[in-house]
Design a protein around this motif. Structure first.
Motif, PDB file in Angstrom:
ATOM      1  N   GLU A 272     -76.300 -15.641 -60.886  1.00 48.05           N
ATOM      2  CA  GLU A 272     -75.741 -16.737 -61.685  1.00 48.05           C
ATOM      3  C   GLU A 272     -75.759 -16.332 -63.160  1.00 48.05           C
ATOM      4  N   GLU A 273     -74.788 -16.839 -63.918  1.00 45.91           N
ATOM      5  CA  GLU A 273     -74.698 -16.517 -65.353  1.00 45.91           C
ATOM      6  C   GLU A 273     -74.809 -15.007 -65.568  1.00 45.91           C
ATOM      7  N   VAL A 274     -74.045 -14.279 -64.795  1.00 42.27           N
ATOM      8  CA  VAL A 274     -74.150 -12.813 -64.762  1.00 42.27           C
ATOM      9  C   VAL A 274     -73.906 -12.193 -66.132  1.00 42.27           C
ATOM     10  N   GLU A 275     -72.817 -12.555 -66.786  1.00 42.88           N
ATOM     11  CA  GLU A 275     -72.494 -11.944 -68.075  1.00 42.88           C
ATOM     12  C   GLU A 275     -73.564 -12.262 -69.125  1.00 42.88           C
ATOM     13  N   SER A 276     -74.077 -13.481 -69.108  1.00 43.09           N
ATOM     14  CA  SER A 276     -75.131 -13.868 -70.051  1.00 43.09           C
ATOM     15  C   SER A 276     -76.391 -13.028 -69.837  1.00 43.09           C
ATOM     16  N   LYS A 277     -76.753 -12.813 -68.588  1.00 44.92           N
ATOM     17  CA  LYS A 277     -77.960 -12.025 -68.287  1.00 44.92           C
ATOM     18  C   LYS A 277     -77.793 -10.577 -68.725  1.00 44.92           C
ATOM     19  N   PHE A 278     -76.616 -10.021 -68.517  1.00 44.42           N
ATOM     20  CA  PHE A 278     -76.410  -8.628 -68.916  1.00 44.42           C
ATOM     21  C   PHE A 278     -76.315  -8.481 -70.434  1.00 44.42           C
TER      22      PHE A 278
ATOM     23  N   THR B 191     -87.409   0.172 -80.494  1.00 43.78           N
ATOM     24  CA  THR B 191     -88.487  -0.205 -81.418  1.00 43.78           C
ATOM     25  C   THR B 191     -89.860  -0.059 -80.772  1.00 43.78           C
ATOM     26  N   LYS B 192     -89.982  -0.546 -79.540  1.00 46.26           N
ATOM     27  CA  LYS B 192     -91.278  -0.564 -78.861  1.00 46.26           C
ATOM     28  C   LYS B 192     -91.579   0.708 -78.072  1.00 46.26           C
ATOM     29  N   GLY B 193     -90.530   1.463 -77.710  1.00 36.99           N
ATOM     30  CA  GLY B 193     -90.736   2.670 -76.906  1.00 36.99           C
ATOM     31  C   GLY B 193     -90.336   2.432 -75.457  1.00 36.99           C
ATOM     32  N   TRP B 194     -89.799   3.480 -74.803  1.00 35.95           N
ATOM     33  CA  TRP B 194     -89.240   3.356 -73.459  1.00 35.95           C
ATOM     34  C   TRP B 194     -90.290   3.040 -72.404  1.00 35.95           C
ATOM     35  N   ASN B 195     -91.529   3.388 -72.660  1.00 34.06           N
ATOM     36  CA  ASN B 195     -92.576   3.163 -71.654  1.00 34.06           C
ATOM     37  C   ASN B 195     -93.457   1.954 -71.969  1.00 34.06           C
ATOM     38  N   SER B 196     -93.001   1.110 -72.867  1.00 35.84           N
ATOM     39  CA  SER B 196     -93.814  -0.039 -73.288  1.00 35.84           C
ATOM     40  C   SER B 196     -93.850  -1.164 -72.256  1.00 35.84           C
ATOM     41  N   TYR B 197     -92.805  -1.287 -71.462  1.00 32.03           N
ATOM     42  CA  TYR B 197     -92.720  -2.411 -70.519  1.00 32.03           C
ATOM     43  C   TYR B 197     -92.384  -1.909 -69.116  1.00 32.03           C
ATOM     44  N   ASN B 198     -92.938  -2.602 -68.108  1.00 35.18           N
ATOM     45  CA  ASN B 198     -92.670  -2.270 -66.708  1.00 35.18           C
ATOM     46  C   ASN B 198     -91.674  -3.234 -66.062  1.00 35.18           C
ATOM     47  N   LYS B 199     -91.604  -4.463 -66.617  1.00 34.69           N
ATOM     48  CA  LYS B 199     -90.727  -5.476 -66.041  1.00 34.69           C
ATOM     49  C   LYS B 199     -89.936  -6.187 -67.124  1.00 34.69           C
ATOM     50  N   VAL B 200     -88.710  -6.540 -66.752  1.00 32.34           N
ATOM     51  CA  VAL B 200     -87.870  -7.353 -67.628  1.00 32.34           C
ATOM     52  C   VAL B 200     -87.379  -8.528 -66.780  1.00 32.34           C
ATOM     53  N   ASN B 201     -87.740  -9.727 -67.191  1.00 33.49           N
ATOM     54  CA  ASN B 201     -87.404 -10.913 -66.417  1.00 33.49           C
ATOM     55  C   ASN B 201     -86.250 -11.666 -67.097  1.00 33.49           C
ATOM     56  N   LEU B 202     -85.139 -11.807 -66.352  1.00 36.93           N
ATOM     57  CA  LEU B 202     -83.957 -12.498 -66.884  1.00 36.93           C
ATOM     58  C   LEU B 202     -83.691 -13.816 -66.170  1.00 36.93           C
ATOM     59  N   LYS B 203     -84.628 -14.255 -65.351  1.00 31.12           N
ATOM     60  CA  LYS B 203     -84.406 -15.440 -64.518  1.00 31.12           C
ATOM     61  C   LYS B 203     -84.222 -16.722 -65.314  1.00 31.12           C
ATOM     62  N   PHE B 204     -84.866 -16.790 -66.449  1.00 30.74           N
ATOM     63  CA  PHE B 204     -84.872 -18.035 -67.205  1.00 30.74           C
ATOM     64  C   PHE B 204     -83.763 -18.044 -68.257  1.00 30.74           C
ATOM     65  N   LYS B 205     -83.111 -19.163 -68.376  1.00 34.64           N
ATOM     66  CA  LYS B 205     -81.925 -19.292 -69.214  1.00 34.64           C
ATOM     67  C   LYS B 205     -82.222 -18.911 -70.674  1.00 34.64           C
ATOM     68  N   ASP B 206     -81.378 -18.027 -71.205  1.00 37.71           N
ATOM     69  CA  ASP B 206     -81.427 -17.615 -72.604  1.00 37.71           C
ATOM     70  C   ASP B 206     -82.743 -16.951 -73.012  1.00 37.71           C
ATOM     71  N   GLN B 207     -83.445 -16.370 -72.043  1.00 39.00           N
ATOM     72  CA  GLN B 207     -84.731 -15.714 -72.356  1.00 39.00           C
ATOM     73  C   GLN B 207     -84.775 -14.293 -71.790  1.00 39.00           C
ATOM     74  N   ILE B 208     -85.541 -13.445 -72.498  1.00 39.60           N
ATOM     75  CA  ILE B 208     -85.906 -12.112 -71.990  1.00 39.60           C
ATOM     76  C   ILE B 208     -87.418 -12.049 -72.009  1.00 39.60           C
ATOM     77  N   ILE B 209     -88.015 -11.959 -70.866  1.00 33.29           N
ATOM     78  CA  ILE B 209     -89.485 -11.874 -70.772  1.00 33.29           C
ATOM     79  C   ILE B 209     -89.856 -10.454 -70.376  1.00 33.29           C
ATOM     80  N   CYS B 210     -90.514  -9.749 -71.285  1.00 34.77           N
ATOM     81  CA  CYS B 210     -90.887  -8.345 -71.053  1.00 34.77           C
ATOM     82  C   CYS B 210     -92.385  -8.264 -70.745  1.00 34.77           C
ATOM     83  N   GLU B 211     -92.735  -7.527 -69.718  1.00 38.38           N
ATOM     84  CA  GLU B 211     -94.130  -7.380 -69.353  1.00 38.38           C
ATOM     85  C   GLU B 211     -94.524  -5.903 -69.326  1.00 38.38           C
TER      86      GLU B 211
END
Length: 259
Positions: free
Chosen positions: A220-226, A239-259
């Motif tokens: 859902e909301e494919v273009e927005s997520k990409f 900025t943070k480095g390629w190995n800084s995060y293992n997960k990127v969560n796009l499930k939530f509207k208008d958010q990027i949650i990086c872990e």
């Protein structure tokens, strides 16, 4: 004795010319048809559309199909003995042939033009057969002759993607739209290597570059997520480095949650 009017004489002459012309035309057609019937097939020219670097159909296989594995003589057969529609149907019986046209020319050549089905993804199941997905949602079994380099799809919910009726449903159409989106976008086609479809329909993505797992959720909301994901690659990772995060969560509207 009265002479016939000029108009009548003209009409009679025109009818005579018309009859004579028809006789000549009929004779010419009969001559051409006889000439055609006397011709023999001297060569078979096979042209296969190898667009998108798909090689599921070979020239050798096409020749086997039109001759029924050599049981029907094509080379040396007279034009009258060749049914073009029958040959086309034989070629179309191949699971990776989308369209086939066969025609004869005046030099004794039989020309065969073949268009292949284009897979856009491959479903890999641990407890079921693998299958390709075509751009229209059609399902193609795999081939022993060639493996297409396309998007891989696995997961406990992937089996339903091997059924065309699923893509025709309200639930399934967004999945096909997502697959075609990834196939048609050059950047994401190069970056996204694999999808995992869970039993509940959620999607995770694995990338070619980087070790991040992308939690995409429902298609859902494919273009927005990409768009958000592109921000992650262009602004956050540099900025943070390629190995800084293992997960990127796009499930939530208008958010990027990086872990």
């Amino acid at each position: 004795m009265k002479k016939k009017p000029v108009a009548n004489r003209f009409r009679i002459k025109r009818k005579v010319y018309y009859i004579l012309g028809s006789i000549v035309l009929f004779a010419l057609i009969s001559f051409v048809e006889k000439k055609q019937a006397d011709r023999e097939i001297k060569a078979i020219n096979v042209h296969i559309d190898y667009e998108y670097d798909n090689y599921f159909v070979t020239e050798e296989k096409v020749l086997d199909l039109i001759s029924k594995n050599g049981s029907d003589r094509i080379i040396g057969a007279s034009y009258n003995d060749i049914d073009l529609k029958t040959l086309e149907l034989r070629i179309k019986s191949h699971k990776f042939v989308e369209e086939a046209q066969v025609y004869k020319d005046l030099k004794g050549n039989l020309t065969v033009e073949v268009s292949q089905c284009r897979p856009v993804a491959r479903v890999v199941q641990s407890d079921g057969p693998h299958a390709y997905i075509g751009s229209s949602g059609n399902t193609l079994s795999t081939s022993d002759e060639f493996t297409a380099r396309v998007l891989l799809i696995d997961g406990s919910g992937s089996a339903k993607l091997t059924k065309k009726e699923f893509f025709e449903s309200e639930e399934g159409k967004p999945y096909l739209d997502l697959i075609n989106f990834l196939d048609q976008d050059k950047f994401w086609k190069a970056q996204i290597a694999q999808l995992t479809v869970e039993r509940n329909g959620d999607i995770s993505m694995y990338t070619q570059i980087g070790d991040q797992l992308i939690l995409f959720g429902k298609p859902e909301e494919v273009e927005s997520k990409f768009k958000r994901l592109k921000i992650f690659y262009k602004e956050i990772l540099p900025t943070k480095g390629w190995n800084s995060y293992n997960k990127v969560n796009l499930k939530f509207k208008d958010q990027i949650i990086c872990e």
